[in-house]
Design a protein around this motif. Structure first.
Motif, mmCIF file in Angstrom:
data_model
loop_
_atom_site.group_PDB
_atom_site.id
_atom_site.type_symbol
_atom_site.label_atom_id
_atom_site.label_comp_id
_atom_site.label_asym_id
_atom_site.label_seq_id
_atom_site.Cartn_x
_atom_site.Cartn_y
_atom_site.Cartn_z
ATOM 1 N N ALA A 137 0.698 -1.376 -0.130
ATOM 2 C CA ALA A 137 0.244 0.265 -0.109
ATOM 3 C C ALA A 137 0.831 1.269 -0.029
ATOM 4 N N ILE A 138 1.910 1.327 0.797
ATOM 5 C CA ILE A 138 2.525 2.282 1.056
ATOM 6 C C ILE A 138 3.405 2.575 -0.399
ATOM 7 N N ILE A 139 3.317 1.245 -0.991
ATOM 8 C CA ILE A 139 4.350 1.612 -2.782
ATOM 9 C C ILE A 139 3.565 2.402 -3.486
ATOM 10 N N TYR A 140 2.378 1.627 -3.702
ATOM 11 C CA TYR A 140 1.273 2.546 -4.829
ATOM 12 C C TYR A 140 1.142 4.079 -3.642
ATOM 13 N N GLN B 139 3.500 10.618 -7.135
ATOM 14 C CA GLN B 139 4.393 11.042 -7.836
ATOM 15 C C GLN B 139 3.456 11.225 -9.627
ATOM 16 N N VAL B 140 2.629 11.174 -9.849
ATOM 17 C CA VAL B 140 1.992 11.620 -10.793
ATOM 18 C C VAL B 140 1.715 12.987 -10.861
ATOM 19 N N SER B 141 2.320 13.413 -11.823
ATOM 20 C CA SER B 141 2.544 15.328 -11.790
ATOM 21 C C SER B 141 1.325 15.439 -11.901
ATOM 22 N N PRO B 142 0.493 16.609 -11.102
ATOM 23 C CA PRO B 142 -0.836 16.949 -11.256
ATOM 24 C C PRO B 142 -1.719 17.953 -11.957
ATOM 25 N N SER B 143 -0.315 18.646 -12.845
ATOM 26 C CA SER B 143 -0.515 19.093 -14.248
ATOM 27 C C SER B 143 -0.994 18.024 -14.893
ATOM 28 N N THR C 231 -3.272 7.964 -14.029
ATOM 29 C CA THR C 231 -2.974 6.877 -13.236
ATOM 30 C C THR C 231 -2.328 5.466 -13.639
ATOM 31 N N VAL C 232 -3.447 5.041 -13.884
ATOM 32 C CA VAL C 232 -2.912 3.450 -13.801
ATOM 33 C C VAL C 232 -1.815 3.891 -15.056
ATOM 34 N N PRO C 233 -1.677 4.063 -16.522
ATOM 35 C CA PRO C 233 -0.542 4.183 -17.485
ATOM 36 C C PRO C 233 0.974 4.441 -16.105
ATOM 37 N N SER C 234 1.093 6.038 -15.382
ATOM 38 C CA SER C 234 1.993 5.618 -14.501
ATOM 39 C C SER C 234 2.898 4.857 -13.853
ATOM 40 N N ILE C 235 1.708 4.366 -13.348
ATOM 41 C CA ILE C 235 2.914 3.467 -12.420
ATOM 42 C C ILE C 235 2.415 2.043 -12.538
ATOM 43 N N PRO D 112 4.810 1.446 -14.176
ATOM 44 C CA PRO D 112 6.386 0.095 -13.697
ATOM 45 C C PRO D 112 6.331 0.089 -12.720
ATOM 46 N N THR D 113 5.776 0.424 -11.516
ATOM 47 C CA THR D 113 5.524 0.158 -9.977
ATOM 48 C C THR D 113 4.174 -1.607 -10.015
ATOM 49 N N PHE D 114 3.908 -1.430 -10.732
ATOM 50 C CA PHE D 114 2.835 -2.721 -10.908
ATOM 51 C C PHE D 114 3.943 -3.875 -10.674
ATOM 52 N N TRP D 115 4.363 -3.470 -11.858
ATOM 53 C CA TRP D 115 5.405 -4.551 -12.606
ATOM 54 C C TRP D 115 6.077 -5.327 -11.694
ATOM 55 N N TYR D 116 7.123 -4.172 -11.080
ATOM 56 C CA TYR D 116 7.448 -4.364 -10.386
ATOM 57 C C TYR D 116 7.047 -5.359 -8.874
ATOM 58 N N ILE D 117 5.856 -4.771 -8.349
ATOM 59 C CA ILE D 117 5.452 -5.462 -7.121
ATOM 60 C C ILE D 117 4.550 -7.452 -7.679
ATOM 61 N N MET D 118 4.430 -7.228 -9.459
ATOM 62 C CA MET D 118 4.296 -8.667 -9.888
ATOM 63 C C MET D 118 5.468 -9.252 -9.721
ATOM 64 N N MET D 119 6.785 -9.101 -10.350
ATOM 65 C CA MET D 119 7.486 -9.564 -10.210
ATOM 66 C C MET D 119 7.854 -9.984 -8.875
ATOM 67 N N THR D 120 8.060 -9.274 -8.248
ATOM 68 C CA THR D 120 8.680 -9.437 -6.231
ATOM 69 C C THR D 120 7.683 -9.623 -5.962
ATOM 70 N N ARG D 121 6.556 -9.914 -6.234
ATOM 71 C CA ARG D 121 5.677 -11.049 -5.416
ATOM 72 C C ARG D 121 5.760 -12.019 -5.971
#
Length: 204
Positions: free
Chosen positions: A36-39, A45-49, A69-73, A75-84
Motif C-alpha cells: 500500500a505504501i509503494i502504491y 509522484q504523478v504530475s498534478p498538471s 494514474t494506471v499508465p503512470s504507475i 512500472p510500479t505495478f510490474w515491479y510488485i508483480m515480479m517480486t510477489r
C-alpha cells in the motif's frame, strides 16, 4: 464468534479445505502494508498538471484514473508483480510456523518440500539441491518474461504518446497556417518566450 452465530467450532488450521485460504490470508495481510505504501508513493509522484489538463478537457475521475494514474504507475505495478510472484514461489516461513505443510500436505510449498527432503530423517540433500536449482531457473525465466512484457508495454505507451503529440503539433501548425501566421516562427517563439499569448500577438 462462529459459535455465537451457531456455526459450531471450526479448526481452520486442520481442515484441508480451509487451511490454504488461511495461509493465503496471512501472506496477503503481511505484505499489504508495504505494498500500500509503494502504491500510494507511486500515485503521489504523478504530475498534478496531468490531472488538471484532463479535467479541463472534461475527463471525470474514472477516466483520469484509467488514462493517467494506471499508465503512470505501470512500472510500479510490474515491479510488485515480479517480486510477489517470486516471493509466492519461495514462501516457507508462514507454512513452517503454522502448518508445517499439513494437513495431508495440502499447504506444502515447493520450498517447504525441498526443506523436508533435505533435513528430514530420510535426508536426500542431492535431490533437494537439484530441486532448488530448478526452482531458481523457473523463477528467473518467468521474471525475465514479465520484465520483457513490462518493457514492451512501456515502449508501446511511449509510442502512442509521441504519436498523439505529433498529431497535436500538426493540428496547431495547420491552424496557424490557415490564419496567416508563420507556424514555425510562432511555435518557436512561444516555446522560447513561454508566453501563451505569443502566438496570437505576434504575426511573423
Amino acid at each position: 464468534v462462529l459459535q455465537s452465530m451457531g456455526l459450531g467450532k471450526i479448526n481452520f488450521m486442520n481442515t484441508p479445505g480451509l487451511t490454504i485460504f488461511v495461509i493465503s490470508f496471512i501472506s496477503i495481510w503481511r505484505s499489504f502494508g508495504i505494498l500500500a505504501i509503494i502504491y500510494v508513493t507511486a500515485i503521489q509522484q504523478v504530475s498534478p498538471s496531468l490531472y488538471e489538463a484532463a479535467q479541463m478537457d472534461g475527463a471525470g475521475k474514472i477516466l483520469q484514473f484509467v488514462n493517467i494514474t494506471v499508465p503512470s504507475i505501470r512500472p510500479t505495478f510490474w515491479y510488485i508483480m515480479m517480486t510477489r510472484f517470486a516471493g509466492a514461489l519461495q514462501i516457507f516461513d508462514i507454512i513452517y510456523v503454522t502448518t508445517n505443510g499439513g494437513p495431508n500436505y495440502t499447504t506444502e510449498s515447493t520450498v517447504s518440500y525441498i526443506y523436508s527432503r533435505a533435513f528430514s530423517s530420510n535426508s536426500s540433500m542431492g535431490y533437494a539441491s537439484a530441486m532448488s536449482v530448478v526452482l531458481f531457473i523457473i523463477i528467473m525465466f518467468i521474471t525475465v518474461l514479465m520484465y520483457k512484457r513490462m518493457v514492451k508495454e512501456d515502449w508501446w505507451y511511449e509510442k502512442e504518446k509521441n504519436q498523439k503529440t505529433k498529431e497535436i503539433l500538426k493540428n496547431v501548425y495547420d491552424a496557424l497556417k490557415e490564419k496567416g501566421y508563420n507556424p514555425i516562427n510562432q511555435i518557436v517563439g512561444y516555446i522560447l518566450s513561454g508566453d501563451p499569448t505569443y502566438i496570437t500577438s505576434h504575426n511573423n
